[in-house]
Design an enzyme around this catalytic site. Structure first.
Site, PDB file in Angstrom:
ATOM      1  N   TYR A 161       0.844  -1.200   0.000  1.00 61.68           N
ATOM      2  CA  TYR A 161       0.000   0.000   0.000  1.00 61.68           C
ATOM      3  C   TYR A 161       0.879   1.251   0.000  1.00 61.68           C
ATOM      4  CZ  TYR A 161      -3.897   3.115   1.002  1.00 61.68           C
ATOM      5  OH  TYR A 161      -4.837   4.112   0.921  1.00 61.68           O
ATOM      6  N   LYS A 191       0.962   3.901  -3.130  1.00 65.28           N
ATOM      7  CA  LYS A 191       0.528   5.286  -2.904  1.00 65.28           C
ATOM      8  C   LYS A 191       1.664   6.270  -3.215  1.00 65.28           C
ATOM      9  CE  LYS A 191      -3.757   4.813  -2.319  1.00 65.28           C
ATOM     10  NZ  LYS A 191      -4.663   5.392  -3.357  1.00 65.28           N
TER      11      LYS A 191
END
Lengths: 246, 188
Positions: free
Chosen positions: A144, A148
């Site tokens: 993640y 991102k």
């Protein structure tokens, strides 16, 4: 001819649906996309359809349909994203690729599909949703964090490619937001543990609370507006000051 | 005594890093360059086999490379796939299979060789940066540092290699989750 429309991906989720609601409230025509057709806000003008943004055939089919209904797109808000709880050692490569392809590749694919419809827009803007998480160390969610941070890289690349065409590109990086996505990340905890975690998270923000989805949506609406017409290629932290304490 | 493994496809940068590290005390081990085909990074078994029998290391350098083909448009899915796999997945696989061999007190550096500058590549460089930031958390629990070098601060491969060598060295013992360079590649 109908007015220009604004595309929102991940429009069934907490942040995406809040953005759709704000855009509808501002009288914008909507094209809402998610894995299942998202609900149009009450009274909104627009269309809603299912699309797997990480599948080029699905994106092509969706935009073939959109092209029949919409002649001009003036805004793209790339919100769709997923999470993966797995350490580097335990991660399956297929899951890693799914994270890359939804969280970053899907944004690029939708931008590519939207561009031909942006040429006649008066104020074309792309907003990509990143996260403060892209700056954090994480033993449990490295994919993640990676994706991102990748969104910011994508926005940087798009800003160089599209700036000369008059298309503005922005990145919005929220901190913790009160959504199903956030609560799903605490699903493995007991209710008391989850509450303690969210309370600790709230206290990490200088404003001492996590965001409501509409607080992200208001910033996106402003970035899409001509009021932000000279802002380009930047990352806006909508995080209650979270980045200032890390 | 340091023992540093350099993992990644053949590139000018890979050679410069090996050359730079070889001029310092300690041993430099090249890890199976042939097993790392950036166009087929899903070949995880070959990468795992390349690290087999390597033994303990004090440092790991993962060199990645965007294998841009000229047949794809800048925003095409094929372009995205090759850039993201060539840069980000290679780094992940290096971390997975080389990371466990790094001893406490050791260091890992992720670095991408100079390459194209289009949205797919920029995104993949961002993922590499995020991977080093994210992974620094898990590796810190074992006393291992993880950092990234973006090669855009100079066009000189020897100078790029110096930044890598610094980050694996003891002089950078309190540096983790950091990056050198801004990340944007110059189109050439």
């Amino acid at each position: 001819m109908a007015s220009a429309a604004t595309v929102v991906t991940g429009a069934a989720g907490g942040i995406g649906s809040a953005i759709a609601a704000r855009l509808a409230g501002a009288g914008r025509r909507l094209v809402l996309i998610d894995r299942r057709p998202p609900e149009l806000p009450a009274g909104a003008d627009g269309i809603s359809l299912a699309c797997d943004i990480a599948d080029p055939a699905s994106v092509a089919a969706a935009f073939q349909h959109i092209g029949l209904r919409v002649q001009c797109i003036d805004g793209l808000v790339n919100v769709a994203g997923r999470n993966l709880t797995a350490s580097i050692e335990d991660m399956q490569v297929a899951d890693w690729h799914a994270m890359l392809d939804v969280n970053v590749g899907g944004m690029l694919a939708i931008a590519d599909a939207v561009l031909p419809l942006m040429d006649t827009a008066a104020n074309p803007v792309i907003v990509n949703m990143a996260s403060v998480a892209g700056y954090m160390a994480s033993a449990d969610h490295p994919a993640y964090v990676a994706t991102k941070a990748g969104v910011e890289g994508l926005s940087q690349g798009l800003s160089h490619l599209l700036g000369p065409r008059g298309i503005r590109v922005h990145t919005v990086a929220p901190g913790w937001v009160d959504t199903g996505f956030t609560h799903a990340a605490t699903a493995s905890l007991s209710a008391a543990e989850a509450e303690a975690l969210l309370s600790r998270a709230a206290n990490q923000h200088l404003l001492r609370r996590i965001a409501r989805p509409d607080e992200i949506a208001d910033v996106v609406l402003w970035l899409l507006s001509p009021k932000a017409r000279y802002l380009h290629g930047t990352t806006l932290f909508v995080d209650g000051g979270l980045m200032r304490v890390h | 005594m340091s023992r540093i493994a350099v993992f990644g496809p053949a590139s000018e940068l890979t050679e410069a890093i090996i050359d730079c590290l070889s001029r310092q005390d300690g041993q430099v081990v090249r890890v199976a360059t042939a097993a790392v085909n950036p166009l087929a990074p899903a070949n995880e078994d070959a990468i795992a086999a390349a690290f087999d029998g390597l033994g303990a290391i004090t440092g790991l350098v993962c060199v990645t490379l965007d294998p841009r083909s000229t047949a794809t448009g800048p925003l095409s899915w094929a372009r995205w796939t090759e850039a993201s796999r060539g840069i980000a997945t290679i780094a992940l696989l290096g971390l997975r299979h080389g990371g466990p061999l790094v001893q406490p007190g050791g260091a890992i550096v992720l670095v991408a060789a100079p390459g194209p500058s289009d949205p797919a590549s920029e995104a993949a460089h961002g993922i590499l940066l995020g991977l080093s930031r994210g992974a620094s958390g898990g590796f810190a629990a074992r006393g291992i540092r993880v950092n990234r070098v973006a090669t855009d601060f100079t066009r000189n491969a020897a100078d790029q290699a110096e930044a890598v060598a610094f980050l694996v060295s003891d002089a950078a013992r309190f540096v983790t989750g950091a990056d050198i360079g801004r990340g944007r590649q110059e189109e050439r």
